[in-house]
Design a protein around this motif. Structure first.
Motif, PDB file in Angstrom:
ATOM      1  N   UNK A  50      23.039  -4.167 -16.151  1.00 12.51           N
ATOM      2  CA  UNK A  50      23.222  -5.587 -15.847  1.00 12.51           C
ATOM      3  C   UNK A  50      22.968  -5.820 -14.370  1.00 12.51           C
ATOM      4  N   UNK A  51      22.247  -6.898 -14.071  1.00  8.98           N
ATOM      5  CA  UNK A  51      21.967  -7.214 -12.673  1.00  8.98           C
ATOM      6  C   UNK A  51      22.811  -8.411 -12.256  1.00  8.98           C
ATOM      7  N   UNK A  52      23.055  -8.553 -10.981  1.00 10.38           N
ATOM      8  CA  UNK A  52      22.567  -7.695  -9.906  1.00 10.38           C
ATOM      9  C   UNK A  52      23.330  -6.379  -9.865  1.00 10.38           C
ATOM     10  N   UNK A  53      22.649  -5.380  -9.347  1.00  9.40           N
ATOM     11  CA  UNK A  53      23.274  -4.085  -9.147  1.00  9.40           C
ATOM     12  C   UNK A  53      23.279  -3.758  -7.666  1.00  9.40           C
ATOM     13  N   UNK A  54      24.288  -3.027  -7.251  1.00 12.76           N
ATOM     14  CA  UNK A  54      24.393  -2.616  -5.853  1.00 12.76           C
ATOM     15  C   UNK A  54      24.622  -1.113  -5.805  1.00 12.76           C
ATOM     16  N   UNK A  55      23.724  -0.426  -5.117  1.00 13.42           N
ATOM     17  CA  UNK A  55      23.817   1.020  -4.954  1.00 13.42           C
ATOM     18  C   UNK A  55      23.843   1.303  -3.456  1.00 13.42           C
ATOM     19  N   UNK A  56      24.846   2.023  -3.011  1.00 12.17           N
ATOM     20  CA  UNK A  56      24.956   2.368  -1.593  1.00 12.17           C
ATOM     21  C   UNK A  56      25.072   3.884  -1.480  1.00 12.17           C
ATOM     22  N   UNK A  57      24.137   4.461  -0.742  1.00  7.63           N
ATOM     23  CA  UNK A  57      24.083   5.918  -0.555  1.00  7.63           C
ATOM     24  C   UNK A  57      24.133   6.644  -1.897  1.00  7.63           C
ATOM     25  N   UNK A  58      23.410   6.115  -2.877  1.00  5.86           N
ATOM     26  CA  UNK A  58      23.287   6.757  -4.178  1.00  5.86           C
ATOM     27  C   UNK A  58      24.396   6.473  -5.162  1.00  5.86           C
ATOM     28  N   UNK A  59      25.403   5.710  -4.770  1.00 11.26           N
ATOM     29  CA  UNK A  59      26.536   5.419  -5.646  1.00 11.26           C
ATOM     30  C   UNK A  59      26.497   3.954  -6.091  1.00 11.26           C
ATOM     31  N   UNK A  60      26.604   3.735  -7.404  1.00 16.18           N
ATOM     32  CA  UNK A  60      26.631   2.371  -7.933  1.00 16.18           C
ATOM     33  C   UNK A  60      27.999   1.765  -7.631  1.00 16.18           C
ATOM     34  N   UNK A  61      28.000   0.670  -6.886  1.00 15.13           N
ATOM     35  CA  UNK A  61      29.250  -0.010  -6.537  1.00 15.13           C
ATOM     36  C   UNK A  61      29.498  -1.244  -7.390  1.00 15.13           C
ATOM     37  N   UNK A  62      28.429  -1.879  -7.867  1.00 15.43           N
ATOM     38  CA  UNK A  62      28.592  -3.082  -8.676  1.00 15.43           C
ATOM     39  C   UNK A  62      27.411  -3.221  -9.631  1.00 15.43           C
ATOM     40  N   UNK A  63      27.707  -3.772 -10.793  1.00  9.83           N
ATOM     41  CA  UNK A  63      26.676  -4.030 -11.787  1.00  9.83           C
ATOM     42  C   UNK A  63      27.068  -5.273 -12.571  1.00  9.83           C
ATOM     43  N   UNK A  64      26.158  -6.233 -12.610  1.00  8.92           N
ATOM     44  CA  UNK A  64      26.398  -7.440 -13.382  1.00  8.92           C
ATOM     45  C   UNK A  64      27.256  -8.480 -12.705  1.00  8.92           C
ATOM     46  N   UNK A  65      27.533  -8.289 -11.415  1.00 10.09           N
ATOM     47  CA  UNK A  65      28.353  -9.276 -10.702  1.00 10.09           C
ATOM     48  C   UNK A  65      28.076  -9.177  -9.209  1.00 10.09           C
ATOM     49  N   UNK A  66      28.452 -10.237  -8.520  1.00  5.39           N
ATOM     50  CA  UNK A  66      28.365 -10.261  -7.064  1.00  5.39           C
ATOM     51  C   UNK A  66      29.795 -10.130  -6.541  1.00  5.39           C
ATOM     52  N   UNK A  67      30.089  -9.031  -5.856  1.00  4.08           N
ATOM     53  CA  UNK A  67      31.442  -8.896  -5.307  1.00  4.08           C
ATOM     54  C   UNK A  67      31.676  -9.931  -4.211  1.00  4.08           C
ATOM     55  N   UNK A  68      32.931 -10.265  -3.985  1.00  4.47           N
ATOM     56  CA  UNK A  68      33.266 -11.183  -2.903  1.00  4.47           C
ATOM     57  C   UNK A  68      32.901 -10.573  -1.558  1.00  4.47           C
ATOM     58  N   UNK A  69      32.716 -11.429  -0.579  1.00  4.70           N
ATOM     59  CA  UNK A  69      32.284 -10.958   0.729  1.00  4.70           C
ATOM     60  C   UNK A  69      33.281  -9.968   1.333  1.00  4.70           C
ATOM     61  N   UNK A  70      34.578 -10.250   1.243  1.00  2.00           N
ATOM     62  CA  UNK A  70      35.564  -9.343   1.833  1.00  2.00           C
ATOM     63  C   UNK A  70      35.556  -7.984   1.149  1.00  2.00           C
ATOM     64  N   UNK A  71      35.409  -7.973  -0.165  1.00  2.00           N
ATOM     65  CA  UNK A  71      35.363  -6.714  -0.915  1.00  2.00           C
ATOM     66  C   UNK A  71      34.126  -5.925  -0.519  1.00  2.00           C
ATOM     67  N   UNK A  72      32.990  -6.589  -0.498  1.00  2.00           N
ATOM     68  CA  UNK A  72      31.731  -5.935  -0.140  1.00  2.00           C
ATOM     69  C   UNK A  72      31.797  -5.388   1.284  1.00  2.00           C
ATOM     70  N   UNK A  73      32.335  -6.177   2.187  1.00  2.00           N
ATOM     71  CA  UNK A  73      32.476  -5.743   3.574  1.00  2.00           C
ATOM     72  C   UNK A  73      33.332  -4.482   3.656  1.00  2.00           C
ATOM     73  N   UNK A  74      34.441  -4.454   2.939  1.00  5.26           N
ATOM     74  CA  UNK A  74      35.321  -3.283   2.969  1.00  5.26           C
ATOM     75  C   UNK A  74      34.617  -2.052   2.400  1.00  5.26           C
ATOM     76  N   UNK A  75      33.884  -2.232   1.310  1.00  2.00           N
ATOM     77  CA  UNK A  75      33.133  -1.109   0.734  1.00  2.00           C
ATOM     78  C   UNK A  75      32.171  -0.525   1.754  1.00  2.00           C
TER      79      UNK A  75
END
Length: 84
Positions: A50-75
């Motif tokens: 499911x998109x959108x997907x977010x992969x950071x340094x090879x690890x999938x952090x999100x799939x099928x949703x957009x995380x909130x800005x504060x959550x994404x920033x913390x990740x």
């Protein structure tokens, strides 16, 4: 350095996720590269169905949703600390 991949077809949520990543990187002055992946076959390489997907340094952090800005920033900050 953060290796960020935004997986998506170009829908509004995919664009929003990429924009949020760029915004946070700029605000926090993080060393990062962002790659936009639009090829469906490559989505499966990461296990993202499911998109959108977010992969950071090879690890999938999100799939099928957009995380909130504060959550994404913390990740991103947490991962950046782990790489240093």
């Amino acid at each position: 350095m953060l290796d960020i991949k935004v997986l998506g077809t170009g829908c509004s949520n995919c664009i929003k996720l990429e924009k949020l990543c760029r915004e946070i990187i700029g605000e926090k002055n993080l060393a990062a590269t962002i790659e936009k992946i639009t090829d469906y076959d490559r989505f499966a390489d990461f296990g993202v169905l499911l998109t959108p997907g977010l992969v950071v340094n090879g690890k999938v952090l999100a799939s099928g949703r957009v995380p909130g800005k504060q959550v994404l920033e913390q990740w991103l900050l947490d991962i950046e600390k782990q790489t240093n």
